[in-house]
Design a protein around this motif. Structure first.
Motif, short mmCIF file in Angstrom:
data_model
loop_
_atom_site.label_atom_id
_atom_site.label_comp_id
_atom_site.label_asym_id
_atom_site.label_seq_id
_atom_site.Cartn_x
_atom_site.Cartn_y
_atom_site.Cartn_z
N LEU A 148 -110.17 -42.50 -1.14
CA LEU A 148 -111.31 -42.48 -0.23
C LEU A 148 -111.45 -43.80 0.52
N VAL A 149 -111.33 -44.90 -0.20
CA VAL A 149 -111.47 -46.23 0.40
C VAL A 149 -110.32 -46.52 1.36
N ASN A 150 -109.17 -45.96 1.10
CA ASN A 150 -108.00 -46.22 1.93
C ASN A 150 -107.74 -45.14 2.98
N THR A 151 -108.70 -44.30 3.20
CA THR A 151 -108.61 -43.27 4.23
C THR A 151 -109.47 -43.71 5.40
N PRO A 152 -109.01 -43.52 6.62
CA PRO A 152 -109.82 -43.92 7.78
C PRO A 152 -111.22 -43.32 7.73
N SER A 153 -112.18 -44.09 8.20
CA SER A 153 -113.56 -43.62 8.23
C SER A 153 -113.67 -42.31 8.98
N GLY A 154 -114.55 -41.46 8.49
CA GLY A 154 -114.75 -40.16 9.12
C GLY A 154 -113.86 -39.08 8.56
N LYS A 155 -112.92 -39.44 7.69
CA LYS A 155 -112.03 -38.46 7.09
C LYS A 155 -112.21 -38.49 5.57
N ILE A 156 -112.07 -37.34 4.96
CA ILE A 156 -112.18 -37.23 3.50
C ILE A 156 -110.81 -36.78 2.99
#
Length: 188
Positions: free
Chosen positions: A127-135
Motif C-alpha cells: 500500500l505504501v509503495n503504490t502510487p496514491s489513488g491506487k489500491i
C-alpha cells in the motif's frame, strides 16, 4: 480490511512518529453522522421494514460508535485511551463490518482467513509503495460479498490508511450525513 492489518498500520504509524488520530474524520473513522448514513444505507438492503426491524441494533451500534468517537477526541487527555477508541471506531466502520445490512455472516466469511501480522505488514508495504489513488491487491482485504457501494467505502478507508502511512494529506470524509431519532448525535 482485517482487524490485524488496521492494528499493524496504527502501530507502524506510531513507530514512524505519525499520529494515527489524524484518521479521525477520514473514511477510516468518519464522523458519527456520516457513519450513520452509511449504516442506514446498508440496512436498507433488508427491505421496506428495515427501520422497525433494525431499530434496537442501530441504536446500540450508534451508541458504541459515538462513544468511540467521543473518547478519541482531543478533549480526552489519555493518549492510550484515545488510540484504543480510534481502533474501536475503525472496527465499527460500516466499510469493515461483515454484512451489516443483512445481519448475518456465514462461517466461510469469518473462518480460516489466515490473518497474521506478517501478511498485514506485507499488505501495508504494498500500500505504501503504490502510487496514491491506487489500491494494490492485498491479502488482508476481503471484498467478497460486498456490494458496489461497500467496496467503494472500503477502498476509501484503505486509501485513508495509506495516506496516513505515506504522510500525505488526509482526505476528510465529507459525505452527507443524517441524524437518527433513536440516538441524539448533537454536534457530530
Amino acid at each position: 480490511m482485517a482487524h490485524i492489518t488496521k492494528r499493524v498500520a496504527l502501530q507502524a504509524a506510531i513507530e514512524a512518529g505519525i499520529d494515527p488520530l489524524l484518521l479521525r474524520g477520514t473514511a477510516a473513522f468518519p464522523r458519527p453522522r456520516v457513519m450513520n448514513k452509511r449504516m442506514r444505507h446498508s440496512f436498507r438492503e433488508r427491505g421496506t421494514n428495515w427501520q422497525q426491524e433494525t431499530r434496537k441494533q442501530r441504536t446500540a451500534y450508534l451508541k458504541a460508535y459515538r462513544k468511540a468517537w467521543k473518547e478519541s477526541s482531543s478533549s480526552n487527555k489519555n493518549q492510550t485511551k484515545r488510540l484504543d477508541a480510534l481502533r474501536r471506531g475503525m472496527e465499527l466502520n460500516p466499510a469493515t463490518v461483515y454484512n451489516i445490512g443483512k445481519g448475518t455472516t456465514s462461517s466461510s466469511q469469518i473462518a480460516g482467513k489466515g490473518e497474521n501480522r506478517q501478511k498485514a505488514a506485507q499488505d501495508l508495504w504494498k500500500l505504501v509503495n503504490t502510487p496514491s489513488g491506487k489500491i494494490p491487491k492485498m491479502e488482508t482485504i476481503d471484498l467478497s460479498g460486498a456490494n458496489t457501494h461497500e467496496k467503494h467505502r472500503s477502498k476509501k478507508m484503505v486509501a485513508s490508511i495509506g495516506q496516513l502511512l505515506k504522510e500525505e494529506y488526509l482526505d476528510p470524509d465529507s459525505s452527507d450525513s443524517e441524524s437518527d431519532s433513536e440516538v441524539e448525535l448533537d454536534d457530530y
